[in-house]
Design an enzyme around this catalytic site. Structure first.
Site, PDB file in Angstrom:
ATOM      1  N   SER A 193      -7.689  60.843  12.209  1.00  0.00           N
ATOM      2  CA  SER A 193      -7.248  61.397  10.930  1.00  0.00           C
ATOM      3  C   SER A 193      -8.397  61.873  10.058  1.00  0.00           C
ATOM      4  O   SER A 193      -8.297  62.908   9.392  1.00  0.00           O
ATOM      5  CB  SER A 193      -6.422  60.353  10.177  1.00  0.00           C
ATOM      6  OG  SER A 193      -7.183  59.173   9.935  1.00  0.00           O
ATOM      7  N   LYS A 231     -11.933  56.204  20.956  1.00  0.00           N
ATOM      8  CA  LYS A 231     -11.479  56.497  19.593  1.00  0.00           C
ATOM      9  C   LYS A 231     -12.535  55.995  18.607  1.00  0.00           C
ATOM     10  O   LYS A 231     -12.942  54.840  18.701  1.00  0.00           O
ATOM     11  CB  LYS A 231     -10.142  55.801  19.328  1.00  0.00           C
ATOM     12  CG  LYS A 231      -9.573  56.057  17.933  1.00  0.00           C
ATOM     13  CD  LYS A 231      -8.261  55.318  17.719  1.00  0.00           C
ATOM     14  CE  LYS A 231      -7.713  55.584  16.324  1.00  0.00           C
ATOM     15  NZ  LYS A 231      -6.437  54.872  16.083  1.00  0.00           N
ATOM     16  N   LYS A 287     -12.642  51.424  21.207  1.00  0.00           N
ATOM     17  CA  LYS A 287     -12.170  51.746  19.854  1.00  0.00           C
ATOM     18  C   LYS A 287     -13.166  51.168  18.860  1.00  0.00           C
ATOM     19  O   LYS A 287     -13.375  49.957  18.810  1.00  0.00           O
ATOM     20  CB  LYS A 287     -10.775  51.169  19.613  1.00  0.00           C
ATOM     21  CG  LYS A 287     -10.220  51.489  18.228  1.00  0.00           C
ATOM     22  CD  LYS A 287      -8.823  50.912  18.063  1.00  0.00           C
ATOM     23  CE  LYS A 287      -8.250  51.215  16.687  1.00  0.00           C
ATOM     24  NZ  LYS A 287      -6.895  50.639  16.513  1.00  0.00           N
ATOM     25  N   CYS A 326      -0.913  45.890  13.320  1.00  0.00           N
ATOM     26  CA  CYS A 326      -1.431  46.101  11.967  1.00  0.00           C
ATOM     27  C   CYS A 326      -0.412  46.710  11.024  1.00  0.00           C
ATOM     28  O   CYS A 326      -0.413  46.415   9.821  1.00  0.00           O
ATOM     29  CB  CYS A 326      -2.703  46.940  11.999  1.00  0.00           C
ATOM     30  SG  CYS A 326      -2.526  48.558  12.770  1.00  0.00           S
ATOM     31  N   CYS A 351       0.456  47.842  18.581  1.00  0.00           N
ATOM     32  CA  CYS A 351      -0.435  47.040  17.749  1.00  0.00           C
ATOM     33  C   CYS A 351       0.402  46.347  16.679  1.00  0.00           C
ATOM     34  O   CYS A 351       1.586  46.649  16.508  1.00  0.00           O
ATOM     35  CB  CYS A 351      -1.524  47.906  17.122  1.00  0.00           C
ATOM     36  SG  CYS A 351      -2.924  46.939  16.466  1.00  0.00           S
ATOM     37  N   GLU A 371     -16.635  47.237  27.920  1.00  0.00           N
ATOM     38  CA  GLU A 371     -15.229  47.204  27.532  1.00  0.00           C
ATOM     39  C   GLU A 371     -14.366  48.009  28.509  1.00  0.00           C
ATOM     40  O   GLU A 371     -13.296  47.571  28.928  1.00  0.00           O
ATOM     41  CB  GLU A 371     -15.060  47.778  26.115  1.00  0.00           C
ATOM     42  CG  GLU A 371     -15.513  46.863  25.002  1.00  0.00           C
ATOM     43  CD  GLU A 371     -14.455  45.828  24.639  1.00  0.00           C
ATOM     44  OE1 GLU A 371     -13.433  45.727  25.345  1.00  0.00           O
ATOM     45  OE2 GLU A 371     -14.656  45.110  23.644  1.00  0.00           O
TER      46      GLU A 371
END
Length: 326
Positions: free
Chosen positions: A278, A252, A199, A119, A117, A237
């Site tokens: 997390s 996720k 996601k 980000c 990714c 998706e």
């Protein structure tokens, strides 16, 4: 009347383990690793107790620590030494993930999955190239097709470094097909792709964004991550990613979306992954710190529920702790 059916007959200590329907093994688990090119020493992640950012030259040592618990696979996230608008360090030959993967591959036999990714690498914190005016116009966001070209470069660079599996997480339309084509052209037709197929734009990602320094500088990711209200959209998706060549399908976060994990398991014979994120990890730690829960017991029960829902593998920050007691 005396009950004829007495399910408690099969709950005694002797027979209970024989009839257990779901089991966890260390080999079901994947440990996320954060490698930081900006530090020469390990840095604790305050919101994720027990986890650290590690410098590149300690990445192999960190993976060996994971493997001592019986966990055999890791997922790599990188914090680069610099960021820019396009996230160019994401595909650099000497980039943080590329360097770490080479070291880990040379010094361990761990199975290395790389998160793919932008980000963490863009100075704006979004997962791709921005549309013109996106910083001031809330209706604009990431340019999907321009981002696909960059994801191709990152995927090939990870493959060349020695990654065992690529895991694209940006939720760009068409990303699995274009990455598959790029890997095949570069001679990596046997390298598998684990798609973040469903996601969600979740509030459970907060501690990760601290760990990976990947929070968006403005706005949010609602235009490319999924609406938490939608389950049917997840099926669409996932179907698209299967059609484009994904080898493993991920949901996720995990715990708030076990219905999606179960649907995926019923509909497809692909391996199913779930990311115990997390926030799920941090909230259990916080409750345990208050004395409200037994951390070891709720961690095991949480992962067991994800496995029971249908996940074949679980990416989790609890991997090492749970593996040590299995």
């Amino acid at each position: 009347m005396e009950p004829r059916d007495r399910p408690r007959r099969l709950r005694t200590d002797g027979v209970r383990p024989l009839l257990s329907e779901t089991t966890l093994s260390p080999t079901d688990l994947v440990t996320p690793i954060f490698v930081d090119a900006t530090t020469d020493e390990r840095v604790e992640i305050d919101s994720m107790p027990g986890h650290e950012r590690v410098p590149v030259d300690e990445s192999a040592d960190r993976v060996l620590e994971v493997m001592e618990t019986g966990v055999e696979a890791v997922m790599m996230f990188g914090i680069p030494e610099s960021k820019d608008e396009m996230g160019t360090r994401a595909w650099a030959e000497d980039g943080v993930v590329q360097r770490a993967v080479r070291e880990i591959s040379a010094e361990t036999d761990a199975y290395v999955i790389t998160d793919l990714c932008l980000c963490e690498y863009t100075d704006h914190g979004h997962c791709g190239v921005l549309e013109d005016g996106a910083e001031t116009d809330p209706n604009l966001t990431v340019d999907n097709d321009a981002t696909l070209e960059l994801l191709d470069r990152i995927a090939v660079s990870h493959a060349e470094a020695g990654a065992d599996m690529i895991a694209p997480s940006g939720m760009m339309d068409g990303m699995i097909g274009t990455i598959r084509a790029a890997l095949d052209r570069a001679g990596f037709e046997n390298l598998p792709i684990m798609s973040y197929a469903a996601k969600y734009e979740s509030a459970f990602y907060g501690p990760f964004r601290d760990a990976a320094d990947g929070a968006p500088a403005f706005g949010d990711r609602r235009h490319y991550q999924m609406d938490p209200a939608n389950a049917r959209e997840a099926r669409r998706e996932i179907a698209l990613d299967v059609e484009q060549g994904a080898d493993v399908l991920m949901v996720k976060p995990a715990l708030p979306y076990l219905d999606v994990v179960a649907d995926l398991r019923r509909e497809y014979d692909h391996p199913v992954a779930a990311y115990n994120v997390s926030g799920e990890y941090a909230m259990l730690h916080a409750a345990a710190d208050r004395g409200w829960l037994s951390l070891e017991e709720v961690a095991h029960e949480s992962l067991l529920s994800i496995k029971r829902a249908g996940a074949d593998l679980i990416i989790t920050y609890f991997a090492e702790d749970v593996a040590e007691v299995l």
